[in-house]
Design a protein around this motif. Sequence first.
Motif, PDB file in Angstrom:
ATOM      1  N   ILE A  61       0.840  -1.084  -0.080  1.00  0.00           N
ATOM      2  CA  ILE A  61      -0.021  -0.119  -0.155  1.00  0.00           C
ATOM      3  C   ILE A  61       0.919   1.285   0.036  1.00  0.00           C
ATOM      4  CG2 ILE A  61      -1.520   1.336   1.397  1.00  0.00           C
ATOM      5  CD1 ILE A  61      -3.003  -1.160   1.945  1.00  0.00           C
ATOM      6  N   PHE A  62       1.804   1.346   0.786  1.00  0.00           N
ATOM      7  CA  PHE A  62       2.853   2.228   0.756  1.00  0.00           C
ATOM      8  C   PHE A  62       3.552   2.537  -0.636  1.00  0.00           C
ATOM      9  CE2 PHE A  62       3.156   1.700   5.662  1.00  0.00           C
ATOM     10  CZ  PHE A  62       1.994   2.651   5.871  1.00  0.00           C
ATOM     11  N   THR A  63       3.752   1.415  -1.144  1.00  0.00           N
ATOM     12  CA  THR A  63       4.724   1.533  -2.582  1.00  0.00           C
ATOM     13  C   THR A  63       3.470   1.880  -3.453  1.00  0.00           C
ATOM     14  OG1 THR A  63       6.056  -0.296  -1.867  1.00  0.00           O
ATOM     15  CG2 THR A  63       5.601   0.056  -4.088  1.00  0.00           C
ATOM     16  N   GLY A  64       2.357   1.628  -3.306  1.00  0.00           N
ATOM     17  CA  GLY A  64       1.279   2.155  -4.466  1.00  0.00           C
ATOM     18  C   GLY A  64       0.963   3.398  -4.195  1.00  0.00           C
ATOM     19  N   THR A  75      -2.909   5.951 -12.903  1.00  0.00           N
ATOM     20  CA  THR A  75      -2.876   4.824 -11.924  1.00  0.00           C
ATOM     21  C   THR A  75      -4.133   3.745 -11.766  1.00  0.00           C
ATOM     22  OG1 THR A  75      -2.182   6.644 -10.291  1.00  0.00           O
ATOM     23  CG2 THR A  75      -3.248   4.943  -9.142  1.00  0.00           C
ATOM     24  N   THR A  76      -5.245   3.975 -12.234  1.00  0.00           N
ATOM     25  CA  THR A  76      -6.374   2.988 -12.246  1.00  0.00           C
ATOM     26  C   THR A  76      -6.130   1.947 -13.373  1.00  0.00           C
ATOM     27  OG1 THR A  76      -7.917   4.718 -11.662  1.00  0.00           O
ATOM     28  CG2 THR A  76      -8.839   2.806 -12.655  1.00  0.00           C
ATOM     29  N   TYR A  77      -5.528   2.301 -14.492  1.00  0.00           N
ATOM     30  CA  TYR A  77      -5.050   1.218 -15.344  1.00  0.00           C
ATOM     31  C   TYR A  77      -3.790   0.354 -15.014  1.00  0.00           C
ATOM     32  CZ  TYR A  77      -8.110   4.123 -18.303  1.00  0.00           C
ATOM     33  OH  TYR A  77      -9.103   4.748 -18.927  1.00  0.00           O
ATOM     34  N   ALA A  78      -2.906   1.119 -14.269  1.00  0.00           N
ATOM     35  CA  ALA A  78      -1.955   0.463 -13.738  1.00  0.00           C
ATOM     36  C   ALA A  78      -2.354  -0.629 -12.495  1.00  0.00           C
ATOM     37  CB  ALA A  78      -0.698   1.388 -13.157  1.00  0.00           C
ATOM     38  N   LEU A 129      -4.111  -1.341  -4.195  1.00  0.00           N
ATOM     39  CA  LEU A 129      -5.147  -0.713  -3.397  1.00  0.00           C
ATOM     40  C   LEU A 129      -4.434   0.574  -2.797  1.00  0.00           C
ATOM     41  CD1 LEU A 129      -6.278  -3.611  -1.323  1.00  0.00           C
ATOM     42  CD2 LEU A 129      -7.526  -2.248  -2.908  1.00  0.00           C
ATOM     43  N   GLY A 130      -2.879   0.530  -2.629  1.00  0.00           N
ATOM     44  CA  GLY A 130      -2.272   1.846  -2.324  1.00  0.00           C
ATOM     45  C   GLY A 130      -2.585   2.992  -3.335  1.00  0.00           C
ATOM     46  N   MET A 131      -3.069   2.601  -4.608  1.00  0.00           N
ATOM     47  CA  MET A 131      -3.083   3.581  -5.631  1.00  0.00           C
ATOM     48  C   MET A 131      -4.489   4.144  -5.580  1.00  0.00           C
ATOM     49  SD  MET A 131      -1.263   2.009  -9.083  1.00  0.00           S
ATOM     50  CE  MET A 131       0.166   1.042  -8.967  1.00  0.00           C
ATOM     51  N   PHE A 132      -5.295   3.604  -4.746  1.00  0.00           N
ATOM     52  CA  PHE A 132      -6.719   4.205  -4.440  1.00  0.00           C
ATOM     53  C   PHE A 132      -6.816   4.486  -2.825  1.00  0.00           C
ATOM     54  CE2 PHE A 132      -6.985   0.925  -7.784  1.00  0.00           C
ATOM     55  CZ  PHE A 132      -7.814   1.626  -8.709  1.00  0.00           C
ATOM     56  N   PHE A 180     -11.647  -8.266 -10.413  1.00  0.00           N
ATOM     57  CA  PHE A 180     -11.270  -7.011  -9.857  1.00  0.00           C
ATOM     58  C   PHE A 180     -10.535  -6.200 -10.894  1.00  0.00           C
ATOM     59  CE2 PHE A 180     -12.912  -8.893  -5.809  1.00  0.00           C
ATOM     60  CZ  PHE A 180     -13.803  -7.740  -5.474  1.00  0.00           C
ATOM     61  N   GLY A 181      -9.219  -6.641 -11.274  1.00  0.00           N
ATOM     62  CA  GLY A 181      -8.384  -5.959 -12.199  1.00  0.00           C
ATOM     63  C   GLY A 181      -9.394  -5.472 -13.645  1.00  0.00           C
ATOM     64  N   LEU A 182     -10.226  -6.267 -13.865  1.00  0.00           N
ATOM     65  CA  LEU A 182     -11.007  -5.828 -15.119  1.00  0.00           C
ATOM     66  C   LEU A 182     -12.000  -4.741 -14.567  1.00  0.00           C
ATOM     67  CD1 LEU A 182     -11.423  -9.280 -16.905  1.00  0.00           C
ATOM     68  CD2 LEU A 182     -10.135  -7.344 -17.752  1.00  0.00           C
ATOM     69  N   ALA A 183     -12.653  -4.993 -13.645  1.00  0.00           N
ATOM     70  CA  ALA A 183     -13.482  -4.045 -13.002  1.00  0.00           C
ATOM     71  C   ALA A 183     -12.832  -2.624 -12.702  1.00  0.00           C
ATOM     72  CB  ALA A 183     -14.268  -4.490 -11.583  1.00  0.00           C
ATOM     73  N   PHE A 184     -11.451  -2.472 -12.406  1.00  0.00           N
ATOM     74  CA  PHE A 184     -10.782  -1.425 -11.840  1.00  0.00           C
ATOM     75  C   PHE A 184     -10.565  -0.647 -13.312  1.00  0.00           C
ATOM     76  CE2 PHE A 184      -8.550  -2.506  -8.184  1.00  0.00           C
ATOM     77  CZ  PHE A 184      -9.752  -2.194  -7.286  1.00  0.00           C
ATOM     78  N   ILE A 185     -10.300  -1.395 -14.465  1.00  0.00           N
ATOM     79  CA  ILE A 185      -9.778  -0.672 -15.837  1.00  0.00           C
ATOM     80  C   ILE A 185     -10.798  -0.421 -16.469  1.00  0.00           C
ATOM     81  CG2 ILE A 185      -9.048  -1.330 -18.236  1.00  0.00           C
ATOM     82  CD1 ILE A 185      -6.867  -3.012 -16.730  1.00  0.00           C
TER      83      ILE A 185
END
Length: 186
Positions: A61-64, A75-78, A129-132, A180-185
Amino acid sequence: MFETSAGLGQLITVLIMAAALGMDAFSLGIGIGMKGIRLLHVLKISVLIGFFHILMPLLGIFTGQYVSSLLGQVTTYAAGGLLILLGAHMVFNSFKSGDTRMIDHRTLLGMILFSLSVSVDSFSVGVSLGMFQSNLILTVLAFGICGGAMSVMGLLLGRRVSRNLGDLGEALGGVILLGFGLAFIF
């Protein structure tokens, strides 16, 4: 506790992801349980898995969050792409023939290596999750409790069930992360 539907949605998402990540501990636990395991080792391994399922996503999370500050809108696509890759990797590994992850689970080093190996996926999900904006405490506790509990279930169930269920459990966890990956994209 959660006043909005977005907060409830976040809780459900975190719990589903925690269960999906716990599938790896569950499936490998079945394999170890089938070899025979003492209850003391079940407890030690499960506590270590719970610890690493807290530590690894926390680091992720900290890295994200850092990566998110660098990438901005991408960020969302990554994050979605990372979850898709992780999910595909879990599905692929579940269908590999032979068990290449043979670690002596009775030694302290073996328990630590086993626990770390089933918790590495949590780092990648933590990065996503850290990107959100996600609730840090809720996320890491859900991952830790779920990882520890599912490892207990897998280790104990492994004493009674065939190894094929473990492979299907890991594949199911991978499919959930892919979704979940597809849902984020999209």
